[in-house]
Scaffold this motif. Structure first.
Motif, short mmCIF file in Angstrom:
data_model
loop_
_atom_site.label_atom_id
_atom_site.label_comp_id
_atom_site.label_asym_id
_atom_site.label_seq_id
_atom_site.Cartn_x
_atom_site.Cartn_y
_atom_site.Cartn_z
N GLY A 130 79.90 19.38 117.83
CA GLY A 130 79.52 18.05 118.06
C GLY A 130 78.93 17.42 116.63
O GLY A 130 78.93 16.40 116.54
N GLY A 131 78.12 18.15 115.96
CA GLY A 131 77.49 18.10 114.64
C GLY A 131 78.51 17.30 113.63
O GLY A 131 78.47 16.27 113.06
N VAL A 132 79.70 18.42 113.78
CA VAL A 132 80.81 17.89 112.82
C VAL A 132 81.48 16.57 113.25
O VAL A 132 81.65 15.56 112.47
CB VAL A 132 81.94 18.76 112.70
N ILE A 133 81.57 16.38 114.33
CA ILE A 133 82.32 15.23 114.78
C ILE A 133 81.51 13.82 114.49
O ILE A 133 81.97 12.73 114.22
CB ILE A 133 82.54 15.06 116.63
N ASN A 134 80.08 14.22 114.60
CA ASN A 134 79.10 12.87 114.21
C ASN A 134 78.83 12.88 113.02
O ASN A 134 77.94 12.00 112.44
CB ASN A 134 78.18 13.07 115.29
N VAL A 186 86.86 12.74 108.74
CA VAL A 186 86.45 13.50 110.02
C VAL A 186 87.13 12.98 111.03
O VAL A 186 87.26 13.98 111.84
CB VAL A 186 84.83 13.43 110.00
N ILE A 222 70.62 16.37 115.51
CA ILE A 222 71.73 16.41 114.46
C ILE A 222 72.27 14.94 114.28
O ILE A 222 72.35 14.34 113.06
CB ILE A 222 72.76 17.33 114.48
N VAL A 235 83.77 16.10 124.08
CA VAL A 235 84.07 17.26 123.48
C VAL A 235 82.89 18.32 123.84
O VAL A 235 83.40 19.41 124.31
CB VAL A 235 84.08 17.31 121.80
N ALA A 236 81.67 17.86 124.03
CA ALA A 236 80.66 18.91 124.19
C ALA A 236 80.80 19.11 125.94
O ALA A 236 80.87 20.08 126.18
CB ALA A 236 79.22 18.09 124.01
N ILE A 277 78.79 24.72 120.70
CA ILE A 277 79.11 23.36 120.68
C ILE A 277 78.14 22.62 120.14
O ILE A 277 78.61 21.33 119.62
CB ILE A 277 78.71 23.39 122.45
N VAL A 278 77.22 23.12 119.55
CA VAL A 278 76.12 22.21 118.67
C VAL A 278 77.01 21.95 117.40
O VAL A 278 76.91 20.77 116.77
CB VAL A 278 74.84 23.13 118.39
N ILE A 299 72.46 18.73 119.58
CA ILE A 299 73.44 17.52 119.19
C ILE A 299 72.88 16.25 118.84
O ILE A 299 72.99 15.62 117.91
CB ILE A 299 74.58 17.42 120.20
N VAL A 303 89.21 15.65 113.51
CA VAL A 303 88.53 16.08 114.92
C VAL A 303 89.38 15.69 115.90
O VAL A 303 89.76 16.46 116.70
CB VAL A 303 87.26 15.63 114.90
#
Lengths: 104, 244
Positions: B76-80, A41, A13, B58-59, B72-73, A10, A45
């Motif tokens: 987390g990636g989408v949120i960021n 987004v 990314i 969230v993670a 989880i990855v 994470i 979310v």
């Protein structure tokens, strides 16, 4: 071990996202459809997390008056709307939930 | 004329009022992460490795629910993903900087640091100060040349505060009893973040759709309902905006 691998993934990314245009500007432009999509987004979310937390605290749908998290959450929505203060929102929601738990 | 030092300090100062809100967030994260079964070390490390509040919340939650790592990855990636917007927005001001500076500032690019930095850069632009890193040999442009120090000041202030408040939260998390329902602060924190983001009909439609889809799809395995709900919400938002 799994926890650390997931965190690092994470992190990578996130860092790549932050670095993307700062590093590549000139060679890569952000397209406007993508830009439009990205602005949605956060609301998407956030509410995808909030709704199940409030509406199904025990894992199944519960919109009755005995769902204390729903009541406290609605109070938090009102406070957030009126005050725009994160601190007041959290404080009101938490106080609401604890009070309801003590009373019921 | 603004020196590196004074730019750094004014960036730091601009961040101070925001820190008042960041401290409880960091503490709550620490408490929740420990409550979700993440060890103190891992919880603290995540604040340095990921350094993004909502994704960390969230993670931590998904770790606690035993969700597979890949999901989880992805989540987390989408949120960021929103950080790509900040990156694109600041990029023109940072073009003349060395790669070292770019890599460092990108690490510090959070919602909060972005908010104060872009405000400062836009103000400078209106005064005709040019972009960051512009010709250092031209004395009139010197003020603009040290502007990245403002970003650094704001970013480091936030970074230090986030690490420290995480540490306090981890300590508190070990002593707060379950019956206090402290995990509810995650939903409350997100309500506090969501409501100000609902400025027009399109974002309201996004939030409602994503929320309802998340409830309907809650039974999907691996908490995939969250990702699906977010994607459907985004599509609805784009569609609504296109119609307006």
């Amino acid at each position: 071990m799994k926890t650390w691998l997931v965190m690092i993934a994470i992190g990578l990314i996130t860092y790549a996202t932050r670095l993307s245009f700062i590093l590549l500007l000139g060679r890569m432009e952000i397209s406007s459809p993508l830009k439009r999509a990205l602005q949605f987004v956060p609301p998407a979310v956030l509410s995808a997390i909030i709704f199940p937390e409030l509406l199904m605290p025990q894992g199944k749908l519960d919109i009755s008056g005995s769902n204390l998290r729903l009541l406290a959450g609605m109070l938090a929505f009102v406070v957030a709307w009126r005050t725009k203060s994160a601190l007041l929102t959290i404080a009101a929601g938490m106080a609401g939930l604890l009070l309801l738990q003590a009373l019921i | 004329m603004a020196s590196s030092r004074s730019e750094f300090l004014s960036g730091l100062k601009a961040q101070l009022p925001i820190l008042i809100g960041v401290i409880p967030f960091g503490m709550i994260y620490g408490v929740v992460a420990v409550g979700a079964g993440l060890g103190g070390q891992a919880a603290q490390a995540m604040s340095a490795i990921v350094f993004a509040g909502s994704a960390q919340f969230v993670a931590a939650q998904l770790f606690g629910a035993g969700v597979p790592g890949l999901v989880i990855v992805l989540t987390g990636g989408v949120i960021n993903l929103r950080h790509a917007l900040y990156s694109a927005s600041l990029a023109p001001y940072l073009q003349q900087l060395s790669p070292k500076w770019k890599w460092l500032l990108a690490y510090l690019l959070t919602d909060e640091a972005y908010a104060v930095t872009i405000t400062h850069f836009l103000k400078g632009e209106n005064l005709g100060e040019g972009t960051v890193g512009d010709a250092p040999d031209n004395p009139e442009r010197h003020a603009a040349f040290s502007k990245h120090w403002y970003f650094l000041g704001a970013g480091l202030a936030l970074w230090g505060t986030w690490q420290a408040s995480t540490a306090v939260g981890i300590t508190l998390g070990a002593v707060i009893p379950q019956s206090w329902s402290i995990d509810f602060t995650v939903a409350l924190t997100f309500i506090a973040l969501l409501v100000p983001a609902l400025r027009e009909r399109a974002s309201l439609a996004t939030a409602l759709t994503a929320g309802l889809v998340a409830v309907v799809a809650a039974g999907l395995p691996y908490r995939l309902g969250l990702l699906m709900a977010a994607l459907v919400g985004i599509v609805v938002g784009v569609w609504m905006e296109g119609r307006a």
